[in-house]
Design a protein around this motif. Structure first.
Motif, PDB file in Angstrom:
ATOM      1  N   ARG A  26       7.908  14.087 -11.297  1.00  0.00           N
ATOM      2  CA  ARG A  26       8.186  12.978 -10.263  1.00  0.00           C
ATOM      3  C   ARG A  26       7.796  13.072  -8.392  1.00  0.00           C
ATOM      4  O   ARG A  26       7.655  14.725  -9.050  1.00  0.00           O
ATOM      5  N   ASP A  27       8.002  12.083  -8.186  1.00  0.00           N
ATOM      6  CA  ASP A  27       6.731  12.051  -7.347  1.00  0.00           C
ATOM      7  C   ASP A  27       7.274  10.567  -5.940  1.00  0.00           C
ATOM      8  O   ASP A  27       6.271   9.941  -6.522  1.00  0.00           O
ATOM      9  N   ILE A  57       1.311  -1.491  -0.049  1.00  0.00           N
ATOM     10  CA  ILE A  57      -0.287  -0.477  -0.160  1.00  0.00           C
ATOM     11  C   ILE A  57       1.058   0.868  -0.120  1.00  0.00           C
ATOM     12  O   ILE A  57       1.935   1.112   0.848  1.00  0.00           O
ATOM     13  N   PRO A  58       0.532   2.538  -0.810  1.00  0.00           N
ATOM     14  CA  PRO A  58       1.349   3.141  -1.128  1.00  0.00           C
ATOM     15  C   PRO A  58       0.924   4.479   0.310  1.00  0.00           C
ATOM     16  O   PRO A  58      -0.346   4.374   0.109  1.00  0.00           O
ATOM     17  N   MET A  59       1.831   4.620   1.045  1.00  0.00           N
ATOM     18  CA  MET A  59       1.402   6.381   1.346  1.00  0.00           C
ATOM     19  C   MET A  59       2.157   7.508   1.828  1.00  0.00           C
ATOM     20  O   MET A  59       3.329   7.274   1.671  1.00  0.00           O
ATOM     21  N   ARG A  60       1.593   8.580   1.563  1.00  0.00           N
ATOM     22  CA  ARG A  60       2.229  10.159   2.534  1.00  0.00           C
ATOM     23  C   ARG A  60       3.032   9.790   3.315  1.00  0.00           C
ATOM     24  O   ARG A  60       2.888   9.342   4.179  1.00  0.00           O
ATOM     25  N   ASP A 110       8.659   5.431  -7.094  1.00  0.00           N
ATOM     26  CA  ASP A 110       7.881   6.882  -8.303  1.00  0.00           C
ATOM     27  C   ASP A 110       6.601   6.486  -8.941  1.00  0.00           C
ATOM     28  O   ASP A 110       6.054   5.832  -9.354  1.00  0.00           O
ATOM     29  N   ASN A 111       5.630   7.555  -7.878  1.00  0.00           N
ATOM     30  CA  ASN A 111       4.118   7.355  -8.577  1.00  0.00           C
ATOM     31  C   ASN A 111       3.911   6.923  -9.933  1.00  0.00           C
ATOM     32  O   ASN A 111       4.363   8.140 -10.297  1.00  0.00           O
ATOM     33  N   PHE A 130       6.276  15.093  -2.354  1.00  0.00           N
ATOM     34  CA  PHE A 130       4.627  15.751  -1.764  1.00  0.00           C
ATOM     35  C   PHE A 130       4.945  16.112   0.136  1.00  0.00           C
ATOM     36  O   PHE A 130       5.079  14.981   0.385  1.00  0.00           O
ATOM     37  N   ARG A 131       4.693  17.594   0.259  1.00  0.00           N
ATOM     38  CA  ARG A 131       4.226  17.979   1.545  1.00  0.00           C
ATOM     39  C   ARG A 131       3.625  19.327   1.766  1.00  0.00           C
ATOM     40  O   ARG A 131       4.116  20.546   0.930  1.00  0.00           O
ATOM     41  N   ARG A 132       2.136  19.618   2.562  1.00  0.00           N
ATOM     42  CA  ARG A 132       1.324  20.243   2.713  1.00  0.00           C
ATOM     43  C   ARG A 132       2.226  21.695   3.721  1.00  0.00           C
ATOM     44  O   ARG A 132       1.670  22.791   3.496  1.00  0.00           O
ATOM     45  N   GLY A 133       3.665  21.487   4.239  1.00  0.00           N
ATOM     46  CA  GLY A 133       4.238  23.047   5.877  1.00  0.00           C
ATOM     47  C   GLY A 133       4.465  22.057   6.203  1.00  0.00           C
ATOM     48  O   GLY A 133       5.410  21.051   6.418  1.00  0.00           O
TER      49      GLY A 133
END
Lengths: 273, 251
Positions: free
Chosen positions: A144-145, A116-119, A137-138, B162-165
């Motif tokens: 690029r993500d 599972i992906p997670m931020r 990479d997403n 990716f980062r919001r703050g």
């Protein structure tokens, strides 16, 4: 479906990957004590998502080989003394995680997907020490993500203490829905219950949203005050004085042995002298 | 009505929450064992500001009905505007360390160092929340270090991540620092009574910017103290009985 507490403990094999909730979420303290009495060895514990009293007790009693968790703490009573001692002695292997990763990994197992992906997390040293976690990479992004991928986690055994259990093996955990995820993700689920109720909890529209279906539950043992010294929802509060006394006693091996003798396993403690 | 240190810190946090230059804080989450941030949030709410508070350890009417993962799901979606974090160590680039000090132990090798409780949700929350206020009462060179031994959560990230703050500010028992993410550096914003630029420098392990004249952190007003000691204390007693007894006496 209903068996004795000791029979429940007997169903947890040595070396099993066992997931359990921490001290704010129906912690299975009575079962942890029964596991100490049964002399289980080599458990690989998973904190959902962190670990507390029951884990410290099992570590102190020599039942634990590995721990995968996001934190170990006794809350207001401070650090977990036997965890810290075992770490200093090199007696356990610790894998540090972060709370949402523990939830996400169980959710992946719940859905039957391999990962599972997670931020988040990128840039944390946690990553450098988790060879089982991966950054990709997403594939859906034009730019690029980088994003973290976590492997699904299906514990061999999920254990927790429920407020109620019925004749069908349905158990009620109220709003503690992370335990539903834990139950869905685990291959086997062993539950202690504060009380047994007649009939079928799923027949009550108001209770049903807090029920984990008996489909997932292998066996239940009745264990009144089974979370103690941790509190249980609105049944009873945490016994803060006892936890403080535990934290003090468990600072030394001798103090911990005395605690076991008094509160957990008089016969075993005597034999170990 | 001489304010206690806890009251001063709660009021300082409340002012940071209400900072008009920062993104709006419509929904604030407060983690476990955070009585001073919780008091600051109640102060903001009970002063009449429209804010939703989600207090993780509130026993009665806990805001989450989908389990403890709901906080993280809300945050993942950008529904939590502000969170508080601390650290066993915090460095000058706002990296936080909740893991420990010394060498990272090899698997199963004896661990030499100070072990902190663990990262909790910090590695995720710090990046997914538009604003984080760092709060650590102890302001000493052992806590505020040049470089954390281990990073639980990074203060800044490369542009592709990716980062919001990031951190908005760091509040300690001595001062308020503002954080500039572009430079990954703190600047002294104000010092609490009895402190000076020199005393803060002496107690801080990392380098930071400072204005020519450092203002004093404004003291709590009479209205703020009355709110804290009355309605705020009443809201907090059930969740933080020890803290309330120590700071405000028994009810």
């Amino acid at each position: 479906m209903f068996i004795s507490l000791d029979d429940l403990a007997a169903r947890v094999p040595d070396g099993a990957l066992v997931a359990l909730p921490p001290d704010n979420s129906l912690t299975p303290s009575a079962l942890a004590r029964a596991l100490v009495r049964r002399g289980v060895r080599g458990l690989r514990l998973v904190g959902v998502p962190v670990s507390g009293y029951a884990t410290d007790l099992l570590i102190g009693a020599g039942c634990v080989a590995e721990l995968d968790t996001s934190a170990v703490t006794l809350g207001e009573a401070g650090g977990a003394p036997r965890f810290l001692a075992a770490l200093a002695a090199g007696e356990i292997v610790l894998r540090d995680a972060t709370c949402p990763a523990m939830h996400a990994r169980l959710q992946a197992a719940e859905k039957g997907v391999p990962f599972i992906p997670m931020r988040g997390v990128l840039g944390s040293d946690l990553l450098a020490h988790r060879p089982d976690w991966m950054v990709i990479d997403n594939p859906f992004s034009a730019t690029r993500d980088p994003i973290l991928l976590l492997p699904a986690l299906a514990p061999d055994v999920g254990i927790f203490h429920a407020a109620m259990a019925d004749d069908e093996g349905n158990v009620w955990v109220g709003r503690r829905r992370e335990l539903a995820t834990l139950a869905h993700a685990s291959r086997r689920v062993l539950v202690t219950a504060e009380r047994r109720v007649a009939g079928n909890l799923l027949a009550d529209e108001k209770l049903a949203p807090g029920v984990i279906s008996g489909t997932y539950v292998e066996a239940v043992a009745l264990a009144p005050r089974g979370a103690w010294p941790i509190g249980l929802l609105d049944d009873y509060p945490t016994d803060a004085e006892h936890l403080l006394a535990y934290a003090r006693a468990a600072r030394t091996r001798e103090g911990f042995a005395a605690y076991l003798a008094e509160h957990v396993a008089p016969a075993i403690a005597a034999a170990a002298e | 009505m001489t304010p206690t240190l806890e009251e001063r810190l709660a009021v300082s946090l409340a002012r940071l929450i209400l900072d008009p230059a920062a993104p709006p804080a419509r929904h604030i989450a407060v983690g476990a064992a955070s009585p001073i941030p919780a008091a600051a949030c109640w102060l903001v709410k009970l002063s009449g500001h429209p804010v939703r508070l989600s207090l993780l350890h509130r026993e009665e009417a806990n805001p989450f009905s989908e389990g403890t993962c709901e906080l993280f799901d809300l945050t993942a979606q950008g529904r939590i505007d502000l969170f508080f974090l601390g650290g066993g160590q915090i460095d000058g680039a706002a990296n936080i360390n909740l893991l420990g000090t010394g060498e990272w132990p090899a698997a199963g090798a004896p661990f030499r160092g100070v072990r902190f409780p663990g990262s909790f949700g910090s590695a995720f929350m710090y990046m997914m929340t538009p604003r984080t206020i760092l709060f650590r009462e102890e302001h000493s060179p052992r806590v505020l270090v040049p470089r954390v031994d281990w990073i639980s959560a990074a203060g800044v990230s490369p542009p592709e991540v990716f980062r919001r703050g990031t951190a908005q500010a760091l509040l300690t028992a001595r001062c308020v620092f503002r954080f500039d993410p572009a430079r990954a550096r703190f600047a002294l914003d104000s010092v609490h009574p009895g402190e000076s630029l020199a005393s803060v420098r002496a107690a801080t392990g990392f380098d930071f910017d400072a204005p020519g004249t450092v203002p004093e952190t404004p003291a709590p007003t009479g209205d703020e103290l009355a709110l804290l000691r009355g309605p705020v204390a009443a809201e907090m007693r059930a969740t933080y009985p020890g803290f309330c007894a120590r700071v405000w006496g028994r009810a």
